[in-house]
Scaffold this motif. Sequence first.
Motif: not given
Length: 345
Positions: A22-32
């Motif tokens: 969940a943290i990895v997905v959130a950080l990736t979504a933040f980047d994208l």
Amino acid sequence: MPEFLFVDWLGTPAWFWMAFLAIVVALTAFDLGFLNKEDKELGIRESLKLSVFYIAIALAFGAWVWMERGAEAGMQYYTGFFIEKALSIDNVFVISLIFTYFAIPPKYQYRALLWGIMAVIVLRGLMIAGGAALLAQAYWVLYLFAAFLIVTGVKMFFAGDAPMDVGSNPVVRWISNHMRVTKELHAQKFFVKVPDEKTGRMVRAATPLFLALVVINLADLVFAVDSVPAIFAITTDTFIVYTSNIFAILGLRALYFALAAMVHRFHYLKYALAAVLVFIGSKILVADFLLGGAKFPPAVSLGVTFALIAAGIIVSLVKTKGQPEPDWPAEPVGEPGTTANRHNL
């Protein structure tokens, strides 16, 4: 809470893995969705702020592991994180050479780094899963990892500073010979439609940005050959190995733009990393053959690893103060987006 959340997966309850993902997905979504909405060059100040943000999240995750799984697991996580973070500093110079070789301007580099990191998350997962499966079937493989780390550390200590030759990479040459590759960049696109030189029909072609992405991922696989065994030498807990590895890599794209401008200042870090690899490899042999199989104290591993890396950084900054940046690569690459001096790419 649903029972499946407490089912062990690779030795760790499923909800631990879900929290991490969940943290990895959130950080990736933040980047994208936020950082990568438009083409722009990431400034050094912004790069450092983002790096602090990513490091803070990684350290907080380690504190959570410490509280939930105990001090030993927490120290193992931090040891793995610090090793991978230090190794990523060494990666920055290679990535910088790759971008320079393909004449990728800074405003397009972040996109390639972002997608490269996403590929690394999958590739590292496969390598770690393979390593864990090997160790589960044959513990003696850990001794091979230990010997490999010692040999790699010694070789790194005596290795020269010659930059990698991107043009001689066989994969780059294969892609250039078997795929249509445009002679110029097309903004941040990896593939575009261009007219065929013979028929005039619109065909799909790769751009230099795609080639840069491929080489970056290949370079990471090479680096993973060192870093993955190093973390397995600290712990065989797949959750600790994978999460410490990925959290260190997640912040690399943010840290890159700050370090790329001063990577020459970390000249002596490689000697510290060489010492870390030798130490990590040696402690397995010491624990199993001299201590009768007793565990090497995690606090000692963390302390020695942190001290060596910190010493390498401090000595580098002191010794290289005032020195000009080396003129690498040796050959000019022409204007951004051109194919000058690409060795027939």
